[in-house]
Each structure stands twice: as C-alpha cells, then as structure tokens.
Design an enzyme around this catalytic site. Structure first.
Site, PDB file in Angstrom:
ATOM      1  N   THR A  14      -1.143   6.186  -2.376  1.00 25.40           N
ATOM      2  CA  THR A  14       0.289   6.202  -2.692  1.00 25.40           C
ATOM      3  C   THR A  14       0.680   7.491  -3.395  1.00 25.40           C
ATOM      4  OG1 THR A  14       0.410   3.809  -2.816  1.00 25.40           O
ATOM      5  CG2 THR A  14       2.047   4.994  -4.078  1.00 25.40           C
ATOM      6  N   TYR A  28       7.006   2.608   1.479  1.00 26.03           N
ATOM      7  CA  TYR A  28       6.583   3.979   1.786  1.00 26.03           C
ATOM      8  C   TYR A  28       5.364   3.975   2.701  1.00 26.03           C
ATOM      9  CZ  TYR A  28       3.068   2.716  -1.646  1.00 26.03           C
ATOM     10  OH  TYR A  28       2.053   2.079  -2.296  1.00 26.03           O
ATOM     11  N   SER A  61      -5.971   3.764   0.870  1.00 20.45           N
ATOM     12  CA  SER A  61      -7.326   3.353   0.450  1.00 20.45           C
ATOM     13  C   SER A  61      -7.658   1.906   0.803  1.00 20.45           C
ATOM     14  CB  SER A  61      -7.551   3.614  -1.041  1.00 20.45           C
ATOM     15  OG  SER A  61      -7.056   2.557  -1.822  1.00 20.45           O
ATOM     16  N   THR A  94      -4.797   3.234  -5.041  1.00 17.35           N
ATOM     17  CA  THR A  94      -5.187   2.308  -6.112  1.00 17.35           C
ATOM     18  C   THR A  94      -5.977   1.097  -5.589  1.00 17.35           C
ATOM     19  OG1 THR A  94      -3.096   1.127  -5.897  1.00 17.35           O
ATOM     20  CG2 THR A  94      -3.189   2.864  -7.568  1.00 17.35           C
ATOM     21  N   ASP A  95      -5.780   0.764  -4.305  1.00 20.83           N
ATOM     22  CA  ASP A  95      -6.295  -0.521  -3.812  1.00 20.83           C
ATOM     23  C   ASP A  95      -7.814  -0.666  -3.896  1.00 20.83           C
ATOM     24  OD1 ASP A  95      -3.767  -1.437  -3.342  1.00 20.83           O
ATOM     25  OD2 ASP A  95      -3.779  -1.034  -1.194  1.00 20.83           O
ATOM     26  N   GLU A 296     -30.317 -22.668 -12.638  1.00 22.59           N
ATOM     27  CA  GLU A 296     -29.431 -22.156 -11.588  1.00 22.59           C
ATOM     28  C   GLU A 296     -30.228 -21.263 -10.647  1.00 22.59           C
ATOM     29  OE1 GLU A 296     -24.973 -22.385 -13.420  1.00 22.59           O
ATOM     30  OE2 GLU A 296     -26.205 -20.658 -13.897  1.00 22.59           O
TER      31      GLU A 296
HETATM   32  N1  ASP Z   1      -2.256   1.044  -0.447  1.00 19.99           N
HETATM   33  C1  ASP Z   1      -2.268   2.160  -1.368  1.00 19.99           C
HETATM   34  C2  ASP Z   1      -3.668   2.736  -1.390  1.00 19.99           C
HETATM   35  O1  ASP Z   1      -4.533   2.117  -1.930  1.00 19.99           O
HETATM   36  C3  ASP Z   1      -1.856   1.682  -2.708  1.00 19.99           C
HETATM   37  C4  ASP Z   1      -1.835   2.721  -3.781  1.00 19.99           C
HETATM   38  O2  ASP Z   1      -2.362   3.805  -3.674  1.00 19.99           O
HETATM   39  O3  ASP Z   1      -1.245   2.388  -4.833  1.00 19.99           O
HETATM   40  O4  ASP Z   1      -3.893   3.785  -0.831  1.00 19.99           O
END
Ligand code: ASP
Length: 326
Positions: A14, A28, A61, A94-95, A296
C-alpha cells in the site's frame, strides 16, 4: 566520520499504492509507485547521496511468494556484507510483513538493522502515512544501537519475533503483543523502551542451520508444503484428511486458547502425525503463548503465531533432505 549508505529495497504494498481519488484510502491498487519515485517525492531524501534504492519486486504483499523471499534474502545478505552499508529499509505491504520479517530474521540473523516499513494508506492519499514511516525506518536503520530485523510503523519499532498486524484500518496497525515494542521513533530520534533483543535472543535457527536453510531456499524452487488449519466450534478432521491426501509435509493448527483443539480435529491431527506429517500447535489468541501441560502430544510453537510457526516449520523441514518434493 564518513557517512555510510543506507539501502532501500522496494517490494510494493500500500505504501506504493495509488487510488483514483486522494480521499479514497481503501479503494486503491497496491504496488504501483516505484521505490525510487517514492523517495524522490520526499524533499528531505530526494537529494541524499547516501541512499541506494533498488526495486526488488512490485506486489501486493497478500500475494507474497517464496521466490520474492529468496530474492529479498539474497539482496539483503549482499548489502549487509558491504562495509559501506549501515542498514537496510524494505518497503513492504502490511498484510504479510510479519511473515517476511520472521523469515529474514531466521535465515540471516543480521547484526546490522534490517527495517521493514509499510503504510496503511496509499501514496496518493490526501494524508499518506508512508512518508513518515520511511523517514522513521531510516532513523532506525542508521541508528548505532539498532540490530536485527524489525518493523517500523506509526512511529513504533517492533522486533521481527513479536510483530503482528492487529488492525485492518488504523495507521498504527501492528502490535508486539506481550513483549511490547522495542522503541518509538520521535522526531528522528529513537526512544528505546526495552533492551534491544540481542543476536543471540533473536536466533531461531542455529548458525549452521540458517546457512543450510538459506542455501536450500536459494536452490530449491519447491519449498516444503505446510498448511494451517484452525480449531473452532464444530471443527472436524475433513481438512486435515484432504491435506494428508495432498501429501503435505507439515500442518500448523491455530488452536483455541491455551492450545486446545476440538477433539475431532485433534484425532485427525494425531493420525496425520502418525503418518509422518509434522504437526505444530499455535494459538489463535493474539496475546500469550501456549503453556504445555503434561500428557499433551502435539509440539507447541514456542510462542509463535500460526503464520510464523508455519514459516519456522517450513524452514526446519528444509533441513531434512527428504522433505522437499521434486
Ligand atoms: N494488501 C496490502 C499489502 O499487503 C496492504 C498494505 O500494504 O497495507 O500489500
């Protein structure tokens, strides 16, 4: 003293996004503006002679690939080896930022800072956040105390081991969970909040293993197949059964609470493990870690989130000669 260079590697996201209207922060297209163009638009950086900018990829991403990771690891390793380079900034979506951060930390365990930064608003926004994030990331990448892979977003510095995206929209979208952030960036200065994690604390693979994994990752096009399943009300073994048929090598289960798993899903996972599939249990809770109890059977992720536990398991499987399929 001669000022060293800082490298900026662009991968998209982004932060490089464009929308038709400056008032549209969600409709966008990510990954449209080149890293050099982003830097040229920042007056404080446009004429800097100590910045080396390279475009490594141009992707949203959410579509991150192992090929991009490998390319990134190679270029980061190259620039880190240069005496004239003090640190690296990676512009990233960010993803999946936390997955890339964890991968780079695991395979490189760098002494110098490698700083991933991003934005929640596109470059065309009326009030974009990417410019300040790049400035803050550069402050960290040039700081003498900074080391290892970190993420910088909204003035907050997170260690690669702790960082997690926790908000869908707000500019301060990341958290370090229980550990808390490492530092804040305030007016081009760093306010450190806790001891900067040492190279030793950040090491997830032994030095020999990280070299072996990187060599393997660079040479193999097919990575070990590791998938994530989640435990929830009404969960059953259907997906695990399908994964076994698809010959996955590993399964991470995003368990409820303190690593608890629906009994039907757990039975399927234990069966998968008995067939030689590695199974790791992480929690779908954002904070805390699985505290293993006596009796476990499934290995826990040692505090890693499901997505990071998956990266870790893929890397560990790479160390087994038979794990990667032709
Ligand atoms: N979909 C975008 C990415 O991860 C979201 C972002 O960058 O905030 O490239």
């Amino acid at each position: 003293m001669h000022q060293k260079n800082t490298v900026i590697l662009g991968t998209g996201g982004t932060i490089a996004g464009q929308s038709v209207s400056a008032s549209d922060n969600i409709g966008y297209t990510a990954a449209q503006v080149g890293a050099a163009e982003l830097i040229a638009a920042i007056p404080a950086l446009a004429t800097s002679s100590h910045l080396l900018v390279e475009q490594l990829a141009q992707i949203d991403s959410k579509d991150m690939t192992f090929a991009v990771w490998v390319n990134l690891a190679e270029r980061v390793r190259y620039f880190l080896s240069r005496d004239d380079v003090c640190g690296i900034v990676i512009t990233h979506g960010t993803d999946t930022l936390e997955e890339t951060a964890y991968f780079l930390q695991a395979v490189l365990n760098p002494v110098k800072p490698v700083v991933l930064t991003c934005a929640m608003r596109p470059a065309t926004s009326l009030v974009p956040d990417g410019v300040q994030n790049i400035m803050d990331a550069l402050t960290v990448a040039r700081h003498t105390n900074a080391r290892g892979v970190v993420a910088v977003c909204a003035g907050v510095v997170h260690s690669a081991l702790d960082v997690q995206k926790v908000h869908t929209y707000q500019l301060n979208a990341f958290s370090s969970g229980d550990c808390g952030p490492v530092a804040y960036v305030e007016e081009n200065a760093l306010r450190t909040l806790r001891d900067w994690p040492s190279q030793h604390q950040l090491r997830t693979l032994s030095a020999t293993d990280s070299i072996a994994v990187l060599a393997k990752a660079l040479s193999d096009e097919t990575w070990p197949s590791v998938e994530i399943v989640m435990s929830y009300a009404g969960a059953n073994g259907m997906l695990v059964g399908a994964l076994c048929k698809a010959d996955v090598q590993g399964i991470v289960v995003a368990a409820t609470g303190n690593g608890t798993i629906h009994q039907e899903l757990e039975a399927a996972l234990l069966k998968a493990r008995s067939q030689g599939i590695e199974v790791v249990r992480a929690s779908r809770c954002v904070n805390g870690r699985v505290l293993p109890k006596l009796g476990e059977f499934l290995t826990d992720s040692n505090g890693l989130s499901p997505v990071k536990a998956r990266v870790e398991l893929m890397l560990r499987l790479m160390l087994l000669p038979s794990a990667v399929q032709a």
